[in-house]
Design an enzyme around this catalytic site. Structure first.
Site, short mmCIF file in Angstrom:
data_model
loop_
_atom_site.label_atom_id
_atom_site.label_comp_id
_atom_site.label_asym_id
_atom_site.label_seq_id
_atom_site.Cartn_x
_atom_site.Cartn_y
_atom_site.Cartn_z
N TYR A 36 25.20 37.56 38.83
CA TYR A 36 26.20 37.50 38.97
C TYR A 36 26.05 37.65 40.77
O TYR A 36 24.63 37.89 40.99
CB TYR A 36 27.69 38.78 39.28
CG TYR A 36 28.83 38.81 40.61
CD1 TYR A 36 29.24 38.07 40.04
CD2 TYR A 36 28.54 38.73 41.51
CE1 TYR A 36 30.68 36.72 41.10
CE2 TYR A 36 29.45 38.39 42.55
CZ TYR A 36 30.07 37.87 42.30
OH TYR A 36 31.65 37.68 43.74
N GLU A 69 30.09 31.59 45.71
CA GLU A 69 29.95 32.23 44.59
C GLU A 69 29.19 32.40 43.69
O GLU A 69 29.54 30.47 43.05
CB GLU A 69 31.45 33.23 44.04
CG GLU A 69 31.51 34.14 43.39
CD GLU A 69 32.77 34.57 42.13
OE1 GLU A 69 33.60 35.67 42.62
OE2 GLU A 69 33.34 33.76 41.96
#
Length: 234
Positions: free
Chosen positions: A106, A197
């Site tokens: 992530y 993101e």
């Protein structure tokens, strides 16, 4: 303005963030079938059909399917188009060649209103809800505040390497992951984004890192400026 996945990947690619080979957007089942035919015809072994909605949880809701034939692509498009995902009706799907995944991480950059700077978040646990990871295993989530004076000329590679090392990304991919973070931060700054993101950021079997998904939010002025991007009109 929030971008859907394919728009975010186009933005990333313009700024040197590595993404999978480009795919195609489809509004109808027949358009999806044609896209799958083209992707498989170019040598891909599988195609991913993904709902394009501005909300997470697509996979759990049935909005992401991997297919290996045109017939399966048709069935996937029929199942996804019109699907309701958390109150959002799917009117668009994105098809791209399936990527080989060794690991999922992530990575994100977001505006830190409290500290009037930027915040980088990185974790070796990707492909899942990062908020849940933060609750259940906070030590697995690395957060690094970046003040304006630290990124006058963009994000220094030393900070990027600090982040990916602290997140315990494997040594084999730290250099490329740090370079990707520098590019991601550059895209975030250049596009006046409030969020950029990648979840998941994947490691391929040959140790490349790619943004397999993209979530981007632009502030009001940036949204107005980018409104003329023809490829963003959905």
């Amino acid at each position: 303005m929030d971008l859907v996945e394919f728009q975010g990947k186009q933005l990333f690619a313009r700024h040197g963030v590595p993404v999978p080979p480009p795919g195609a957007v489809a509004r109808t089942v027949e358009e999806a079938v044609s896209a799958a035919e083209a992707i498989l015809g170019d040598g891909a072994s599988a195609v991913v059909v993904k709902a394009q909605v501005k909300v997470g949880g697509r996979g759990k809701a049935g909005g992401v399917k991997v297919v290996t034939s045109v017939e399966d692509a048709r069935a996937a498009a029929e199942a996804i188009l019109g699907l309701d995902i958390k109150g959002h009706t799917v009117n668009l799907v994105y098809l791209e060649p399936a990527s080989d995944i060794a690991e999922e991480y992530y990575l994100s950059v977001l505006h830190d209103r409290v500290n009037k700077g930027d915040l980088i978040i990185c974790s070796r646990q990707g492909g899942v809800d990062i908020e849940e990871v933060n609750r259940t295993d906070p030590g697995a989530v690395v957060k690094r505040q970046v003040v304006p004076s630290e990124r006058v000329d963009g994000l220094p590679s030393s900070i990027a390497m600090e982040v990916v090392t602290a997140a315990d990304l494997p040594p084999e991919v730290r250099e490329s992951a740090a370079a990707l973070l520098v590019a991601l931060f550059g895209a975030y700054l250049a596009e006046d984004a409030t969020l950029a993101e990648i979840n998941p950021l994947i490691r391929t079997p040959d140790d490349r890192v790619l943004a397999l998904d993209a979530k981007v939010s632009l502030d009001g002025n940036a949204a107005f400026r980018h409104g003329d991007h023809a490829e963003w009109r959905i």
